[in-house]
Structures are given as C-alpha cells and as structure tokens.
Design a protein around this motif. Structure first.
Motif, short mmCIF file in Angstrom:
data_model
loop_
_atom_site.label_atom_id
_atom_site.label_comp_id
_atom_site.label_asym_id
_atom_site.label_seq_id
_atom_site.Cartn_x
_atom_site.Cartn_y
_atom_site.Cartn_z
N LYS A 1 28.90 42.85 40.20
CA LYS A 1 30.16 42.45 39.54
C LYS A 1 31.04 41.66 40.50
O LYS A 1 31.65 40.66 40.12
N VAL A 2 31.09 42.09 41.75
CA VAL A 2 31.88 41.37 42.75
C VAL A 2 31.27 40.00 43.01
O VAL A 2 31.98 38.99 43.10
N ARG B 1 38.75 47.26 36.42
CA ARG B 1 39.07 45.90 36.90
C ARG B 1 37.84 45.00 36.87
O ARG B 1 37.92 43.83 36.52
N LEU B 2 36.67 45.56 37.23
CA LEU B 2 35.45 44.75 37.30
C LEU B 2 34.62 44.80 36.02
O LEU B 2 33.59 44.15 35.94
N ARG C 1 28.66 48.17 41.98
CA ARG C 1 29.80 47.26 42.06
C ARG C 1 29.41 45.87 42.58
O ARG C 1 30.01 44.87 42.19
N HIS D 1 29.44 38.23 40.93
CA HIS D 1 29.67 37.40 39.75
C HIS D 1 31.09 36.82 39.77
O HIS D 1 31.28 35.64 39.46
N ARG D 2 32.05 37.63 40.14
CA ARG D 2 33.43 37.14 40.22
C ARG D 2 33.57 36.11 41.33
O ARG D 2 34.32 35.13 41.20
N ARG D 3 32.84 36.31 42.43
CA ARG D 3 32.91 35.37 43.55
C ARG D 3 32.32 34.02 43.14
O ARG D 3 32.85 32.97 43.49
N TRP D 4 31.20 34.05 42.41
CA TRP D 4 30.52 32.80 42.05
C TRP D 4 31.15 32.10 40.86
O TRP D 4 30.92 30.91 40.64
N SER D 5 31.93 32.81 40.06
CA SER D 5 32.52 32.18 38.87
C SER D 5 33.86 31.51 39.17
O SER D 5 34.48 30.97 38.28
N ARG D 6 34.30 31.54 40.39
CA ARG D 6 35.58 30.89 40.74
C ARG D 6 35.45 29.40 40.77
O ARG D 6 34.55 28.77 41.06
N GLU E 1 39.02 50.63 39.67
CA GLU E 1 38.09 49.60 40.15
C GLU E 1 37.03 49.30 39.10
O GLU E 1 36.67 48.15 38.88
#
Length: 127
Positions: free
Chosen positions: A119-120, A87-88, A116, A122-127, A84
């Motif tokens: 990082k989660v 991955r992040l 975590r 950031h990944r959610r908002w960068s989609r 994990e």
C-alpha cells in the motif's frame, strides 16, 4: 529507469524481510508455549499467564522495566494499526489486533508491515 527498478527491488526485499521476520516471530512465540502442553492444565491458562506477568513485575526492577516497556509498546502499536489501516485502505486491522493479543509484537508488527508495504509502495508510485 534503473533507479525505479532498484526501488522496486528494495520494496520486494523489505516485504521479504517483513514476511521472514513475522514467521520467525510466530515460530519463536509458539515454541515458548510448550509449558502449556507440558503442564496439561488448560483450565488455569489465563490465571497462570496473569500470575506470571504480575510475578515478573515483582521479581526485579529490571524485569518490571522490561515488561512495562513491552506492554507500552504493544498498546502504542494497537492504537496505531487502526488509523494507519484506514489511511492506507488496508483490510482486516482486527486480525492484526487479535494476533497482537494472542502472539505478541514478535509476529504482529512485522506481519502488519508486510501487509502495509504494498500500500505504501502504491502510494509512492502513484504520485
């Protein structure tokens, strides 16, 4: 626009909750170490802890069940943190590993989730 602001507030609330729970877990864990200070015997600390765990397995079936569940949960968490983290792109999974071994899940699980969450998000908002 209010929807995005609500999600960011929720993420901040989650991060606050994880941070608060990790502090509570750390304080509760350290408060249970008082028997080390009271006994004053640091040389047999590892032996005493191991004997206590083995003794818990032997006392009652329910204590054996609870200890087995706890140890299995701890092993699953220790296996999960490395992939994990990779991955992040998180730093220092070894610190989380060591804190799990030293302080247990009460501190390390909410602390890992606290690390975590950005990082989660950031990944959610960068989609």
């Amino acid at each position: 626009m209010s929807w995005g602001r609500d999600l960011r507030e929720e993420e901040n609330n989650l991060r606050f909750a994880y941070g608060f729970l990790s502090i509570v877990g750390l304080v509760c864990t350290i408060s249970q170490w008082s028997w080390i200070y009271l006994s004053g015997d640091w040389t047999t600390f590892g032996q005493s802890a191991l004997a206590m765990q083995v003794g818990l397995w032997a006392v009652q079936p329910i204590s054996a069940f609870i200890l087995t569940q706890f140890l299995l949960s701890q092993v699953v968490f220790l296996v999960w943190i490395f992939p994990e983290s990779r991955r992040l792109g998180m730093n220092f999974p070894l610190f989380t590993f060591l804190s799990t071994v030293i302080f247990g899940l009460a501190f390390s699980l909410p602390f890992f989730l606290w690390q975590r969450e950005p990082k989660v998000a950031h990944r959610r908002w960068s989609r």
